[in-house]
Enzyme design. Structure first.
Site, PDB file in Angstrom:
ATOM      1  N   THR A 128       0.848  -1.191   0.000  1.00  0.00           N
ATOM      2  CA  THR A 128       0.000   0.000   0.000  1.00  0.00           C
ATOM      3  C   THR A 128       0.882   1.238   0.000  1.00  0.00           C
ATOM      4  O   THR A 128       1.944   1.251   0.628  1.00  0.00           O
ATOM      5  CB  THR A 128      -0.939   0.010   1.223  1.00  0.00           C
ATOM      6  OG1 THR A 128      -1.773   1.178   1.186  1.00  0.00           O
ATOM      7  CG2 THR A 128      -0.178   0.001   2.529  1.00  0.00           C
ATOM      8  N   HIS A 159       2.566 -11.329  14.402  1.00  0.00           N
ATOM      9  CA  HIS A 159       3.636 -11.877  15.249  1.00  0.00           C
ATOM     10  C   HIS A 159       3.356 -13.317  15.667  1.00  0.00           C
ATOM     11  O   HIS A 159       4.233 -13.983  16.243  1.00  0.00           O
ATOM     12  CB  HIS A 159       3.787 -11.003  16.497  1.00  0.00           C
ATOM     13  CG  HIS A 159       5.189 -10.943  17.016  1.00  0.00           C
ATOM     14  ND1 HIS A 159       6.152 -11.881  16.700  1.00  0.00           N
ATOM     15  CD2 HIS A 159       5.807 -10.047  17.835  1.00  0.00           C
ATOM     16  CE1 HIS A 159       7.276 -11.582  17.299  1.00  0.00           C
ATOM     17  NE2 HIS A 159       7.112 -10.470  17.999  1.00  0.00           N
TER      18      HIS A 159
END
Length: 408
Positions: A327, A379
Site C-alpha cells: 500500500t 507476530h
C-alpha cells in the site's frame, strides 16, 4: 419474448448483495450490453447489463433491497418498442425543464444517473442536480463532477454586501445541524474486517528507510524509452516495490504464509495485492503470480486494476486471494504510518512520501530523497528477526535495483 434478468452468481466468499442503483425504470428501452442495475457486495460493485435489445417490463426488487445469487431482478420484453412515458413517471419528469409554476424543478436528472457517492454528496448538500454537468459514461454524474460543481460555486462572485441579508453572528445559532447517513455495504464490511484484524491478529510494525536516489535515477534515464517500448506503459515506483517484495517473499516464506485454524499455510507463489482508494472505500486488487511478471507487466496491471477499481469494474476474482499486500500512502502525502493487515495475510508493506533529507554518506552530509518503509506483520507466525530481515531485503533491492534483475 420475456427475458429474466437475474443477480450475478456470487462466489462462496460473498453471501448476498444490495441493489445500489437502478439505471433504468419500467417502460424504458434498453440496448444489448447496456447497464441496467448495480449490485453492491461486501467487496465490489457488480454491474448487471441487458443481454439484448428490449423494454423493461417489470422490476422485481427496489434500490436498497438485499438480493441473493441468481435472484430475479427484472423482466425484459425482447425487441419491444418503448411505450410513451406516463405522467408522473421518471421519463416524463425528466423530459420537462420547467414545472407548472414556471420554476425550474429541483431535479430534472433521474437519480439513476448518479453514482452512489455522487448521490450522497447531492443529498448532503441539497444540490440542484440539473445544474451539474455529468462527465461519466452516457452523461452520468460522478463524485468528481459534484465536487467540481461545489468548488466552482464557492469561487463564484458573491452577492454584494449591501444587498445581502445580515448574517447571524457565528456561535449564536440555536440549531446544531447533524446528518445521519447509513454506511454503504462495502464501507461496513471494510470496517468489520479492520476491526477483526486488530482483534484477531498479533499485529506489530517495524520500520526502515530507503534511499530512492538509485531508482529515481534509473527511472529518469529510461522512462521515455520505457514508455515507447511498452506501448504507453509508464515507469513508476510500484513496479520496483512489487518485484522487490516478490524476491523478499521467496527468501522469507513466513511473510508469504497465512493461518488456517491451527495450521500455517505456506504459499509457493506470490500473489501481490495493491491497495487502491476509490469513492466507495479501499479495495485490494491482486496481481496473480507477480513473480513471473516483468516490470512493465506489473506497471500496466497496476494501472489497469486501479482504473477499473475507480470505475467499479472489478470482478470478485480481481480482489479475491492475495498472499501479501503493498500500500502506498505516500500518494496522499503520508510520511509514516502503520498499515493494518489484510487477513488472512500475515504481512503488508507500507510505502510513504519521498522527501529530501540530510543523510550521512561516506562520512559527509548530503541531501538524499528518502522514503520510510513500514512492515506490519502477524507476530503469531512471523518473528521480529524475520520481519526485520524481510524489510532490510526490500531496502537493499530498492537501493540497488540491479539486484532485482539478478535476484541477488
Amino acid at each position: 419474448m420475456a427475458i429474466e434478468i437475474k443477480a450475478p452468481v456470487f462466489p462462496e466468499s460473498v453471501s448476498d448483495g444490495e441493489v445500489a442503483t437502478w439505471h433504468k425504470s419500467e417502460g424504458d428501452s434498453v440496448s444489448r450490453d447496456e447497464l441496467i442495475v448495480e449490485i453492491e457486495t461486501d467487496k465490489v460493485v457488480l454491474e448487471v447489463v441487458s443481454p439484448q435489445d428490449g423494454v423493461i417490463k417489470a422490476i422485481h426488487v427496489q434500490q436498497g433491497d438485499i438480493v441473493q445469487s441468481q435472484q430475479l431482478l427484472a423482466t425484459i420484453e425482447a425487441g419491444a418498442v418503448e411505450k410513451p412515458a406516463m405522467p408522473g413517471s421518471a421519463s416524463a419528469n425528466n423530459s420537462a425543464a420547467v414545472t407548472s409554476d414556471g420554476a425550474e424543478p429541483e431535479e430534472i436528472v433521474s437519480s439513476a444517473q448518479l453514482g452512489p457517492a455522487a448521490r450522497q454528496l447531492v443529498d448532503e448538500h441539497s444540490l440542484v442536480v440539473s445544474e451539474i454537468s455529468g462527465t461519466g459514461k452516457s452523461g452520468r454524474i460522478t463524485k468528481e463532477d459534484v465536487v467540481a460543481y461545489m468548488a466552482a460555486k464557492e469561487d463564484a462572485p458573491q452577492v454584494p454586501e449591501q444587498q445581502a441579508l445580515p448574517a447571524e453572528p457565528v456561535g449564536h445559532s440555536s440549531e446544531r445541524v447533524e446528518k445521519r447517513v447509513p454506511m454503504t455495504r462495502m464501507r461496513a464490511k471494510i470496517a468489520e474486517r479492520l476491526l477483526d484484524a486488530t482483534q484477531q491478529t498479533a499485529m506489530l510494525s517495524t520500520f526502515n528507510e530507503v534511499n530512492m536516489a538509485p531508482v529515481m535515477a534509473l527511472r529518469s534515464k529510461y522512462k521515455e524509452q520505457f514508455e515507447k517500448t511498452h506501448h504507453g506503459t509508464r515507469l513508476g515506483f510500484m513496479g520496483f516495490f512489487v518485484k522487490a517484495a516478490c524476491e523478499a517473499l521467496k527468501r522469507y516464506p513466513a511473510v508469504n504464509a497465512s493461518i488456517d485454524d491451527h495450521d500455517i499455510v505456506y504459499h509457493g507463489y506470490q500473489d501481490i495485492g495493491v491497495a487502491v482508494s476509490t469513492e466507495t472505500g479501499l479495495v485490494v486488487p491482486v496481481l496473480r503470480d507477480a513473480d513471473f511478471m516483468s516490470l512493465a507487466d506489473v506497471e500496466a496491471a497496476v494501472r489497469d486494476l486501479g482504473q477499473r477499481a475507480r470505475d467499479n469494474k472489478l470482478s470478485i476474482d480481481d480482489i479475491t486471494g492475495g498472499t501479501f499486500t503493498v500500500t502506498n500512502g505516500g500518494v496522499f502525502g503520508s510520511l509514516l504510518s502503520t498499515p493494518i493487515l489484510n487477513p488472512p495475510q500475515t504481512g503488508i508493506l507500507g510505502m510513504h512520501k519521498i522527501q529530501d533529507r540530510p543523510m550521512a554518506v561516506d562520512g559527509e552530509i548530503v541531501i538524499q530523497p528518502m522514503m520510510y518503509l513500514a512492515l506490519t506483520y502477524d507476530h503469531r507466525i512471523i518473528d521480529g528477526k524475520t520481519a526485520v530481515q524481510f524489510l532490510v531485503a526490500i531496502k537493499d533491492l530498492i537501493e540497488d535495483p540491479a539486484r532485482i534483475l539478478l535476484q541477488l
